[in-house]
Write an enzyme that holds these catalytic residues in place. Sequence first.
Site, PDB file in Angstrom:
ATOM      1  CG  ASP A  78      -1.789  -1.249   1.288  1.00 28.49           C
ATOM      2  OD1 ASP A  78      -2.260  -1.694   0.226  1.00 28.49           O
ATOM      3  OD2 ASP A  78      -1.948  -1.797   2.388  1.00 28.49           O
ATOM      4  CE  LYS A 101       3.222  -2.644  -4.381  1.00 27.63           C
ATOM      5  NZ  LYS A 101       2.792  -2.276  -3.021  1.00 27.63           N
ATOM      6  N   GLY A 103      -3.993  -4.429  -4.359  1.00 31.98           N
ATOM      7  CA  GLY A 103      -4.950  -3.404  -4.751  1.00 31.98           C
ATOM      8  C   GLY A 103      -4.175  -2.180  -5.195  1.00 31.98           C
ATOM      9  CG  HIS A 104      -1.178  -2.353  -7.533  1.00 31.75           C
ATOM     10  ND1 HIS A 104      -0.300  -3.060  -8.305  1.00 31.75           N
ATOM     11  CD2 HIS A 104      -0.871  -2.661  -6.255  1.00 31.75           C
ATOM     12  CE1 HIS A 104       0.494  -3.783  -7.520  1.00 31.75           C
ATOM     13  NE2 HIS A 104       0.157  -3.550  -6.271  1.00 31.75           N
ATOM     14  CD  GLN A 155       0.839  -8.849  -2.241  1.00 31.61           C
ATOM     15  OE1 GLN A 155       1.608  -9.570  -2.846  1.00 31.61           O
ATOM     16  NE2 GLN A 155      -0.354  -8.567  -2.686  1.00 31.61           N
ATOM     17  NE  ARG A 213      -8.013  -6.630   5.921  1.00 35.56           N
ATOM     18  CZ  ARG A 213      -7.036  -7.528   6.027  1.00 35.56           C
ATOM     19  NH1 ARG A 213      -6.897  -8.238   7.123  1.00 35.56           N
ATOM     20  NH2 ARG A 213      -6.179  -7.697   5.054  1.00 35.56           N
ATOM     21  N   GLY A 269       0.159  13.873  -4.116  1.00 36.61           N
ATOM     22  CA  GLY A 269      -1.282  13.730  -4.331  1.00 36.61           C
ATOM     23  C   GLY A 269      -1.517  12.479  -5.150  1.00 36.61           C
TER      24      GLY A 269
HETATM   25  P1  IMP Z   1      -2.555 -12.704   2.066  1.00 35.82           P
HETATM   26  O1  IMP Z   1      -1.563 -12.205   1.084  1.00 35.82           O
HETATM   27  O2  IMP Z   1      -3.978 -12.439   1.685  1.00 35.82           O
HETATM   28  O3  IMP Z   1      -2.316 -14.138   2.429  1.00 35.82           O
HETATM   29  O4  IMP Z   1      -2.347 -11.873   3.449  1.00 35.82           O
HETATM   30  C1  IMP Z   1      -1.158 -11.966   4.206  1.00 35.82           C
HETATM   31  C2  IMP Z   1      -0.801 -10.617   4.811  1.00 35.82           C
HETATM   32  O5  IMP Z   1      -0.396  -9.727   3.783  1.00 35.82           O
HETATM   33  C3  IMP Z   1      -1.941  -9.931   5.539  1.00 35.82           C
HETATM   34  O6  IMP Z   1      -1.408  -9.186   6.629  1.00 35.82           O
HETATM   35  C4  IMP Z   1      -2.492  -8.979   4.507  1.00 35.82           C
HETATM   36  O7  IMP Z   1      -3.155  -7.871   5.073  1.00 35.82           O
HETATM   37  C5  IMP Z   1      -1.216  -8.563   3.809  1.00 35.82           C
HETATM   38  N1  IMP Z   1      -1.425  -8.153   2.418  1.00 35.82           N
HETATM   39  C6  IMP Z   1      -1.704  -8.941   1.375  1.00 35.82           C
HETATM   40  N2  IMP Z   1      -1.799  -8.224   0.254  1.00 35.82           N
HETATM   41  C7  IMP Z   1      -1.577  -6.959   0.598  1.00 35.82           C
HETATM   42  C8  IMP Z   1      -1.506  -5.738  -0.156  1.00 35.82           C
HETATM   43  O8  IMP Z   1      -1.648  -5.696  -1.366  1.00 35.82           O
HETATM   44  N3  IMP Z   1      -1.242  -4.623   0.566  1.00 35.82           N
HETATM   45  C9  IMP Z   1      -1.010  -4.646   1.901  1.00 35.82           C
HETATM   46  N4  IMP Z   1      -1.054  -5.752   2.633  1.00 35.82           N
HETATM   47  C10 IMP Z   1      -1.331  -6.903   1.984  1.00 35.82           C
END
Ligand code: IMP
Length: 447
Positions: free
Chosen positions: A25, A28, A52-53, A236, A315, A437
């Site tokens: 987050d 990117k 989520g980009h 991630q 969340r 921004g």
């Molecule tokens: P998973 O990738 O859904 O298995 O989640 C594992 C951990 O990575 C959790 O703490 C998620 O909140 C975090 N996570 C997974 N994808 C993202 C992302 O794109 N951004 C931020 N955190 C992520």
Amino acid sequence: MDKKSDFKPYSKPHSTVIVGAQWGDEGKGKIVDVLAERSDIVVRYQGGPNAGHTVIVGSKKFKLHLLPSGVIRGKRSLIGAGVVLDPLALKAEMEEMRAAGVKITPKELGIAYRAPLILPTHRLLDGMQEESKKGKAVGTTKRGIGPAYSDLALRTALMFADVFAKDWPKKLEAAVFAHEEILEKMFSIKIDALCRKSIKELEAIPPFFEGFQANVNLEVTDALDAGKKVLFEGAQGALLDNSFGTYPFVTSSHPIAGGACIGVGVPPRSIDRVEAVVKAYCTRVGSGPFVTELSGKVADELRQKGGEFGTTTGRPRRTGWLDLVALRFSHRLNGFAGMHITKLDVLGGQPEISFCNSYEIAGKKVTEYPADPLATEKAKPVYQKMAGFGDLSEKEWAKVAKEGKTKGLDALPKNAIAYVNKISELSGIPIISVSVGPERESIIFAK
Ligand code: IMP
């Protein structure tokens, strides 16, 4: 000799890996979108629909989960074998993007034959595994990521290639049956009606994806050989890396730069540059150690002003000051040639900005990220403070930047320049750009 087996050194290498330097987050999507303009190919190398980009173009807001961010600019966009692919989620995303006017045909998008599939039952397993951990849940996105990568490691995964096999329905049925057994025996649950419906939809999916199969590995190799520019898009963040992140509170793939080689299938020497995306403060979603986490007024201000709510799950994100100990660790893992500092505007209006340059663990000052993941849980932040700066969005220079008349970082207020320079000095990472921004135009390149 077969032309393709004759390995050529890349004559004009132009390959850049974009890595989230923190817990994801970092912004990117926006950076990849900006850099995609100067690239020929954008390739996603790991993760799945947990990502989520967000890319904002004019009045349109695009939220991408599986599609590479280059797709918005009509660039050749590839999904590598390191990405876990949920065909139903991708279909929905493609339909949504098409409805928003983005062209997605096999000319724009190619998907690796070897991309492992996420099945509806993987999602159920993700949820049940989390529930069974009780208070120690990872806080996953429940998109089936961990179970899908587990199947890959167990050598039981279905891949994108299987979708086009004559006996696809049978393969799907067998994989679902194996998951059903686990769900029943381990978690005492049966597949629900919604999941059954999704499995039926998946069975009928082959025609939708016909033509999107791509030899991603060869295409990227050929592009690099031809001197084209390739952008490897990470999802991630480095501190969620399966091996080097805050284990076990991590994702199941390798967001670090090394993951690009494995996820696309290119040799390490084909990567020229690794660029970091660093948020000017820290956030994380889900559980796990977060040394600089804040609570109270500043935490809420950063969350609200920064829109720190999950793009994929909605969340609320945990928020905190910038952690330079963790950033230096991230730099060590990735070897950043430079960084894009994002969301600096979110700090605007804070009278003082704190940052953490060392931890205190059992009464000792620690400046290197602990090798033992358990030690991080005991670390306390040692803060330094700097004077804040005003609300950047109201500054005259923002308009100047939009007109393209910026004078580099000098256009920023004095205290903001001091802050970003401090980040660079203490992390050892040169600044490439600073974002002020969410829009494409709200970016200032250092030179
Ligand atoms: P998973 O990738 O859904 O298995 O989640 C594992 C951990 O990575 C959790 O703490 C998620 O909140 C975090 N996570 C997974 N994808 C993202 C992302 O794109 N951004 C931020 N955190 C992520």
